[in-house]
Design a protein around this motif. Structure first.
Motif, PDB file in Angstrom:
ATOM      1  N   ASP A  47       0.891  -1.118   0.084  1.00  0.00           N
ATOM      2  CA  ASP A  47       0.151   0.080   0.003  1.00  0.00           C
ATOM      3  C   ASP A  47       0.850   1.515   0.057  1.00  0.00           C
ATOM      4  N   THR A  48       1.964   1.260   0.749  1.00  0.00           N
ATOM      5  CA  THR A  48       2.790   2.312   0.853  1.00  0.00           C
ATOM      6  C   THR A  48       3.422   2.835  -0.520  1.00  0.00           C
ATOM      7  N   GLN A  49       3.747   1.590  -1.167  1.00  0.00           N
ATOM      8  CA  GLN A  49       4.319   1.704  -2.611  1.00  0.00           C
ATOM      9  C   GLN A  49       3.606   2.337  -3.475  1.00  0.00           C
ATOM     10  N   LYS A  50       2.116   1.916  -3.567  1.00  0.00           N
ATOM     11  CA  LYS A  50       1.151   2.453  -4.408  1.00  0.00           C
ATOM     12  C   LYS A  50       0.893   3.623  -4.194  1.00  0.00           C
ATOM     13  N   PHE A  51       0.989   3.970  -2.987  1.00  0.00           N
ATOM     14  CA  PHE A  51       0.776   5.835  -2.578  1.00  0.00           C
ATOM     15  C   PHE A  51       2.025   6.391  -2.971  1.00  0.00           C
ATOM     16  N   LEU A  52       3.384   5.846  -3.003  1.00  0.00           N
ATOM     17  CA  LEU A  52       4.392   6.508  -3.638  1.00  0.00           C
ATOM     18  C   LEU A  52       4.247   6.459  -5.142  1.00  0.00           C
ATOM     19  N   ALA A  53       3.996   5.491  -5.823  1.00  0.00           N
ATOM     20  CA  ALA A  53       3.631   5.675  -6.977  1.00  0.00           C
ATOM     21  C   ALA A  53       2.810   6.482  -7.556  1.00  0.00           C
ATOM     22  N   GLY A  54       1.729   6.768  -6.903  1.00  0.00           N
ATOM     23  CA  GLY A  54       0.770   7.826  -7.224  1.00  0.00           C
ATOM     24  C   GLY A  54       1.410   9.238  -7.213  1.00  0.00           C
ATOM     25  N   ARG A  55       2.302   9.497  -5.879  1.00  0.00           N
ATOM     26  CA  ARG A  55       2.733  10.708  -5.762  1.00  0.00           C
ATOM     27  C   ARG A  55       3.989  10.862  -6.961  1.00  0.00           C
ATOM     28  N   VAL A  56       4.617  10.171  -7.443  1.00  0.00           N
ATOM     29  CA  VAL A  56       5.659   9.985  -8.510  1.00  0.00           C
ATOM     30  C   VAL A  56       5.062  10.560  -9.715  1.00  0.00           C
ATOM     31  N   ALA A  57       3.821   9.842 -10.087  1.00  0.00           N
ATOM     32  CA  ALA A  57       2.895  10.184 -11.339  1.00  0.00           C
ATOM     33  C   ALA A  57       2.542  11.636 -11.222  1.00  0.00           C
ATOM     34  N   GLU A  58       1.997  12.032  -9.936  1.00  0.00           N
ATOM     35  CA  GLU A  58       1.364  13.487  -9.976  1.00  0.00           C
ATOM     36  C   GLU A  58       2.477  14.407 -10.159  1.00  0.00           C
ATOM     37  N   LEU A  59       3.606  14.163  -9.339  1.00  0.00           N
ATOM     38  CA  LEU A  59       4.798  15.019  -9.413  1.00  0.00           C
ATOM     39  C   LEU A  59       5.468  14.995 -10.760  1.00  0.00           C
ATOM     40  N   THR A  60       5.317  13.969 -11.672  1.00  0.00           N
ATOM     41  CA  THR A  60       5.831  13.831 -12.931  1.00  0.00           C
ATOM     42  C   THR A  60       5.183  15.194 -13.910  1.00  0.00           C
ATOM     43  N   GLN A  61       3.739  15.042 -13.717  1.00  0.00           N
ATOM     44  CA  GLN A  61       2.836  15.876 -14.599  1.00  0.00           C
ATOM     45  C   GLN A  61       3.130  17.317 -14.144  1.00  0.00           C
ATOM     46  N   LEU A  62       3.269  17.490 -12.797  1.00  0.00           N
ATOM     47  CA  LEU A  62       3.397  18.999 -12.379  1.00  0.00           C
ATOM     48  C   LEU A  62       4.724  19.398 -12.921  1.00  0.00           C
ATOM     49  N   VAL A  63       5.703  18.761 -12.877  1.00  0.00           N
ATOM     50  CA  VAL A  63       7.151  19.203 -13.289  1.00  0.00           C
ATOM     51  C   VAL A  63       7.040  19.651 -14.767  1.00  0.00           C
ATOM     52  N   ARG A  64       6.357  18.767 -15.590  1.00  0.00           N
ATOM     53  CA  ARG A  64       6.196  19.009 -16.708  1.00  0.00           C
ATOM     54  C   ARG A  64       5.479  20.252 -17.158  1.00  0.00           C
ATOM     55  N   SER A  65       4.556  20.467 -16.237  1.00  0.00           N
ATOM     56  CA  SER A  65       3.770  21.709 -16.476  1.00  0.00           C
ATOM     57  C   SER A  65       4.261  23.224 -16.088  1.00  0.00           C
ATOM     58  N   THR A  66       5.797  23.153 -15.454  1.00  0.00           N
ATOM     59  CA  THR A  66       6.237  24.368 -15.089  1.00  0.00           C
ATOM     60  C   THR A  66       6.965  24.980 -16.218  1.00  0.00           C
ATOM     61  N   LYS A  67       7.278  26.156 -16.402  1.00  0.00           N
ATOM     62  CA  LYS A  67       7.396  26.794 -17.399  1.00  0.00           C
ATOM     63  C   LYS A  67       9.103  26.980 -17.359  1.00  0.00           C
ATOM     64  N   THR A  68       9.853  27.185 -16.546  1.00  0.00           N
ATOM     65  CA  THR A  68      11.217  27.418 -16.263  1.00  0.00           C
ATOM     66  C   THR A  68      11.743  26.313 -15.495  1.00  0.00           C
ATOM     67  N   PRO A  69      13.156  25.512 -15.901  1.00  0.00           N
ATOM     68  CA  PRO A  69      13.556  24.925 -14.935  1.00  0.00           C
ATOM     69  C   PRO A  69      13.967  25.256 -13.512  1.00  0.00           C
ATOM     70  N   ALA A  70      14.060  26.726 -13.162  1.00  0.00           N
ATOM     71  CA  ALA A  70      13.902  27.013 -11.675  1.00  0.00           C
ATOM     72  C   ALA A  70      12.753  26.678 -11.131  1.00  0.00           C
ATOM     73  N   ASP A  71      11.551  26.822 -11.929  1.00  0.00           N
ATOM     74  CA  ASP A  71      10.259  26.505 -11.303  1.00  0.00           C
ATOM     75  C   ASP A  71      10.280  25.065 -11.039  1.00  0.00           C
ATOM     76  N   ALA A  72      10.842  24.050 -11.748  1.00  0.00           N
ATOM     77  CA  ALA A  72      10.654  22.787 -11.779  1.00  0.00           C
ATOM     78  C   ALA A  72      11.450  22.510 -10.329  1.00  0.00           C
ATOM     79  N   ASP A  73      12.807  23.167 -10.159  1.00  0.00           N
ATOM     80  CA  ASP A  73      13.694  22.698  -8.931  1.00  0.00           C
ATOM     81  C   ASP A  73      12.844  23.151  -7.649  1.00  0.00           C
ATOM     82  N   GLU A  74      12.244  24.300  -7.878  1.00  0.00           N
ATOM     83  CA  GLU A  74      11.646  24.673  -6.534  1.00  0.00           C
ATOM     84  C   GLU A  74      10.386  23.638  -6.169  1.00  0.00           C
TER      85      GLU A  74
END
Length: 445
Positions: A47-74
């Motif tokens: 269950d913990t691994q499934k939760f982490l997998a969901g967070r990685v998927a969400e974070l991947t989409q959020l990083v792709r939506s940032t406009k600059t590398p600085a925003d992604a690092d933040e």
């Protein structure tokens, strides 16, 4: 239920002990393996691994939506402050995983990332600076998201994992030691069985059973050795007794026969001589039946057809219609004098009660050999077929005259000492058929 269990249990003691040991070890190993499976891949960790997998998927989409590398690092820095160890790395820094590298977690939950739209799980690559429990997801053509998703077990998991693994090793070691222990216990018991069999075949065998193994088996060995000593002494006493009987009975019978021959009454003298001859034959047959030296005859190869033809010719010379049928040559290992005595007894019994006797030699399946003696006499009722092999038993029929009830007993004893058997069958329309079945390689006793 108990009946089924008894039928399924092996017959030998060794097999039964091994079955019980193997069953107990199998249950122990199964329990230890199940424990390891639940500790290494328990529902809470999954269950913990499934939760982490969901967070990685969400974070991947959020990083792709940032406009600059600085925003992604933040954004990634905020995720690290939240407890998820993530980094943005260049694709050129990644290296393939080697066959020797293993992960300390199950990838089943993270492989579900590949099913998410727009998510590419790079399972065969790793970052040299990351841990072995890293998950890498492609961000764009030049970068990837690396997340360390190691799941730490609790105190019980930390303590019980090595304990469960050690339990399996201990159980396997116990199984191997149990096999050795069972063999150590059963080997002396097998020696006792072999010694008892050898003693039954040859009571004068000089071998003494070694005293080894558990106390109970050593006591059995002592009892068997003592029994062999006492039986050997009884055999010596019997030999001396037979020698005394042979001397003390035959000498007065000889004197009685000489005196009878001087009897002047021509009617009484033949009857008396006939009774003396009958007593002499009875004594001779009884002594022959009880003799031990016949058992010590050495085995040798003979041509069985020639052997049987000689017996038939001897009876034919005395005026009996005895014929032979069978193969022209058939080598066979036996005790010739003993086997001749057995076949002669059977043929002698047949010529007393039948006008024609046929001796047939027949090779059987698996190398067995059958010697069949058939006559056209009155036969023996089926109810008496087993009793006629008893010493001094004579059937209450036309086949009882002129014998003392030892011929078939001696023949059966000789057949058994060759590892064979004798059976009687009625012959149609009349007569008796005696079948002696011998093994291909007789176990001479």
């Amino acid at each position: 239920m108990m009946g089924w269990a008894q039928r399924l249990m092996p017959r030998s003691v060794a097999a039964q002990l091994m079955s019980l040991v193997a069953l107990s070890e199998l249950i122990g190993i199964t329990l230890a393996a199940v424990t390891i499976i639940y500790l290494f891949d328990s529902p809470s960790i999954t269950d913990t691994q499934k939760f982490l997998a969901g967070r990685v998927a969400e974070l991947t989409q959020l990083v792709r939506s940032t406009k600059t590398p600085a925003d992604a690092d933040e954004l990634l820095a905020a995720a690290r402050r939240g407890g998820l160890d993530v980094r943005r790395v260049a694709l050129g820094e990644l290296v393939p995983r080697t066959a020797a590298e293993t992960r300390s977690f199950s990838m089943r939950a993270f492989r579900q990332l590949a099913a998410e739209p727009g998510i590419e799980l790079m399972e065969d690559l790793r970052h040299p600076a990351g841990s072995s429990s890293q998950v890498i997801v492609r961000l764009d053509d030049g970068h990837a998201l690396m997340a360390d998703v190691a799941v730490k077990g609790g105190l019980w998991s930390t303590l019980l994992r090595p304990l469960a693994g050690g339990t399996i090793i201990v159980l396997i070691s116990m199984l191997l030691l149990s096999v050795y222990a069972v063999r150590w216990v059963i080997a002396p018991l097998a020696d006792v069985a072999r010694a008892a069999t050898s003693f039954g075949r040859s009571p004068r065998a000089p071998e003494v059973l070694r005293r080894r193994g558990p106390l109970e088996i050593a006591q059995v060995a002592d009892a068997l050795n003592d029994m062999r000593t006492r039986i050997a002494a009884l055999l010596d006493d019997r030999t001396r007794m037979l020698a005394a009987i042979s001397h003390d009975l035959r000498t007065p019978l000889t004197r009685l026969r000489l005196r009878t021959e001087r009897v002047g009454d021509d009617t009484l003298r033949p009857a008396m001589l006939g009774d003396i001859a009958k007593m002499t034959r009875m004594i001779n047959e009884t002594l022959e039946y009880l003799r031990e030296d016949a058992r010590s005859e050495a085995a040798s190869f003979i041509d069985l057809p020639s052997f049987l033809q000689t017996i038939c010719s001897d009876f034919a010379d005395m005026g009996h219609a005895v014929s032979y049928a069978g193969p022209a040559r058939l080598p066979y290992a036996c005790r010739p004098r003993a086997l001749s005595r057995a076949v002669t007894n059977i043929v002698e019994n047949a010529v007393k009660h039948g006008s024609k006797v046929a001796v047939t030699l027949r090779p059987m399946e698996a190398g067995h050999i059958e010697i069949e003696v058939a006559d056209d006499g009155p036969g023996i009722p089926p109810a008496l077929h087993d009793k006629v092999f008893e010493p001094f038993f004579k059937a209450d029929s036309a086949r009882q005259e002129g014998g003392f009830g030892l011929g078939l007993s001696i023949a059966q004893d000789i057949a058994k000492r060759h590892g064979g058997s004798i059976a009687l069958r009625l012959r149609e329309p009349s007569g008796l058929l005696v079948s002696m079945l011998l093994p291909p390689k007789p176990g001479l006793a």
